[in-house]
Enzyme design. Sequence first.
Site, PDB file in Angstrom:
ATOM      1  N   ASN A 166       0.867  -1.193   0.000  1.00 55.44           N
ATOM      2  CA  ASN A 166       0.000   0.000   0.000  1.00 55.44           C
ATOM      3  C   ASN A 166       0.899   1.237   0.000  1.00 55.44           C
ATOM      4  OD1 ASN A 166      -1.839   2.030   0.508  1.00 55.44           O
ATOM      5  ND2 ASN A 166      -2.178   1.449   2.649  1.00 55.44           N
ATOM      6  N   TRP A 167       0.963   1.907  -1.139  1.00 58.59           N
ATOM      7  CA  TRP A 167       1.863   3.061  -1.258  1.00 58.59           C
ATOM      8  C   TRP A 167       1.292   4.311  -0.580  1.00 58.59           C
ATOM      9  CZ3 TRP A 167       3.472   3.002  -7.175  1.00 58.59           C
ATOM     10  CH2 TRP A 167       4.139   1.812  -7.440  1.00 58.59           C
ATOM     11  N   LYS A 168       0.032   4.274  -0.215  1.00 52.07           N
ATOM     12  CA  LYS A 168      -0.632   5.463   0.369  1.00 52.07           C
ATOM     13  C   LYS A 168      -0.444   6.661  -0.563  1.00 52.07           C
ATOM     14  CE  LYS A 168       0.214   3.485   4.861  1.00 52.07           C
ATOM     15  NZ  LYS A 168       0.100   3.647   6.284  1.00 52.07           N
ATOM     16  N   HIS A 184      -9.276   0.876   5.140  1.00 50.61           N
ATOM     17  CA  HIS A 184      -7.982   1.087   5.805  1.00 50.61           C
ATOM     18  C   HIS A 184      -8.206   1.997   7.012  1.00 50.61           C
ATOM     19  CE1 HIS A 184      -3.874   2.390   6.567  1.00 50.61           C
ATOM     20  NE2 HIS A 184      -3.492   1.299   5.917  1.00 50.61           N
ATOM     21  N   GLU A 215      -6.718   4.463   8.044  1.00 55.39           N
ATOM     22  CA  GLU A 215      -6.601   5.908   7.742  1.00 55.39           C
ATOM     23  C   GLU A 215      -7.888   6.433   7.100  1.00 55.39           C
ATOM     24  OE1 GLU A 215      -2.896   5.523   5.624  1.00 55.39           O
ATOM     25  OE2 GLU A 215      -1.945   4.964   7.513  1.00 55.39           O
ATOM     26  N   GLU A 249      -4.814  -5.252  10.745  1.00 58.01           N
ATOM     27  CA  GLU A 249      -3.767  -4.247  10.939  1.00 58.01           C
ATOM     28  C   GLU A 249      -4.003  -3.500  12.251  1.00 58.01           C
ATOM     29  OE1 GLU A 249      -1.953  -2.936   6.980  1.00 58.01           O
ATOM     30  OE2 GLU A 249      -3.746  -1.742   7.256  1.00 58.01           O
ATOM     31  N   GLY A 263       2.957   2.132  10.616  1.00 60.63           N
ATOM     32  CA  GLY A 263       3.863   3.256  10.400  1.00 60.63           C
ATOM     33  C   GLY A 263       4.602   3.687  11.649  1.00 60.63           C
ATOM     34  N   SER A 315       3.999  -2.337  10.100  1.00 56.69           N
ATOM     35  CA  SER A 315       5.463  -2.314  10.190  1.00 56.69           C
ATOM     36  C   SER A 315       6.117  -3.634   9.775  1.00 56.69           C
ATOM     37  CB  SER A 315       5.907  -1.896  11.596  1.00 56.69           C
ATOM     38  OG  SER A 315       5.450  -0.583  11.879  1.00 56.69           O
ATOM     39  N   GLY A 366       3.051  -1.139   4.203  1.00 55.56           N
ATOM     40  CA  GLY A 366       3.054   0.282   3.851  1.00 55.56           C
ATOM     41  C   GLY A 366       4.459   0.732   3.497  1.00 55.56           C
ATOM     42  N   GLY A 367       5.134   1.365   4.455  1.00 58.07           N
ATOM     43  CA  GLY A 367       6.446   1.983   4.221  1.00 58.07           C
ATOM     44  C   GLY A 367       7.442   1.100   3.480  1.00 58.07           C
TER      45      GLY A 367
HETATM   46  C1  PEP Z   1      -0.439   0.073   6.085  1.00 56.16           C
HETATM   47  O1  PEP Z   1      -0.537   1.242   5.810  1.00 56.16           O
HETATM   48  O2  PEP Z   1      -1.340  -0.694   5.742  1.00 56.16           O
HETATM   49  C2  PEP Z   1       0.737  -0.383   6.815  1.00 56.16           C
HETATM   50  C3  PEP Z   1       0.735  -1.575   7.318  1.00 56.16           C
HETATM   51  O3  PEP Z   1       1.794   0.501   6.944  1.00 56.16           O
HETATM   52  P1  PEP Z   1       3.264   0.182   7.535  1.00 56.16           P
HETATM   53  O4  PEP Z   1       3.721  -1.105   6.899  1.00 56.16           O
HETATM   54  O5  PEP Z   1       4.097   1.351   7.122  1.00 56.16           O
HETATM   55  O6  PEP Z   1       3.119   0.044   9.002  1.00 56.16           O
END
Ligand code: PEP
Length: 259
Positions: A10-12, A102, A104, A174, A180, A220, A241-242
């Site tokens: 997920n590049w957000k 998600h 967010e 999640e 993040g 993470s 994500g990251g």
């Molecule tokens: C996400 O945004 O779904 C996520 C898991 O982010 P990260 O891996 O950066 O924690």
Amino acid sequence: MTRTPLMAGNWKMNMDHLEAIHLVQGLHMELSDANFDYSKVEVVVVPPFTDIRSVQTVVEGDGMKIQYGAQDVSTHESGAYTGEVSATMLKKLGCAYVVVGHSERREYHSESDALVGEKARVVLAAGMTPIICCGEALEVRKEGKQVPHVLAQIDGALDGMSADDVKTAVIAYEPIWAIGTGEVATPEDAQEVCGAIRGRIAELYDAETAEATRILYGGSVKSSNVAEIMSQQDVDGALVGGASLKADEFAKIARFAEL
Ligand code: PEP
């Protein structure tokens, strides 16, 4: 395990369309050797809407086996809904997956479990796979109420969905406190909730449906912790994500079986 592992990045709101092309090409290069088999691990990138057409062009043009999707979808088919994007539009761009609910989106756009369920059904009706996100905030975890909290989200999101739709759908657990933050849930934490989700699907539907549904962990995830997380029996992949913004790191995650 008969469920094919799925690694979704997920590049957000990161990467413009030119950066997206470079990232997908880099990922493709990193995964282009005899040791990696896309039939054993599905690899999906989830860029911002503005990148999807460029990602489609490079994936189709170079015959890549990387799949792609979108981060959200409208529940409406078409019309006066400024700023929204329909499932049909995403399907036409070759999207295979759409992330719904998600944390967010739930937090910044007040998305309810019912709306998340509606989005998931719209995605399924358009012939794509929803990645339905759920997860608890830190306060809920501190009270030890993560399992009932997540199961209530699952009940809401799956309401009115057929067993076949649930088998197609992907659930992503999640924990919000791990997104993040660098704070990763232990493999046992991930298993506790992913196992409870599978148990709930068995209760709501049947054992066969529960066995077929893929459940991801997200929060993470990195190449240094993915193998341990993937060793848990009810974890079928990761929503990343990251770490999905770097081709070499995301490729290592996809190669978790080699680590
Ligand atoms: C996400 O945004 O779904 C996520 C898991 O982010 P990260 O891996 O950066 O924690």
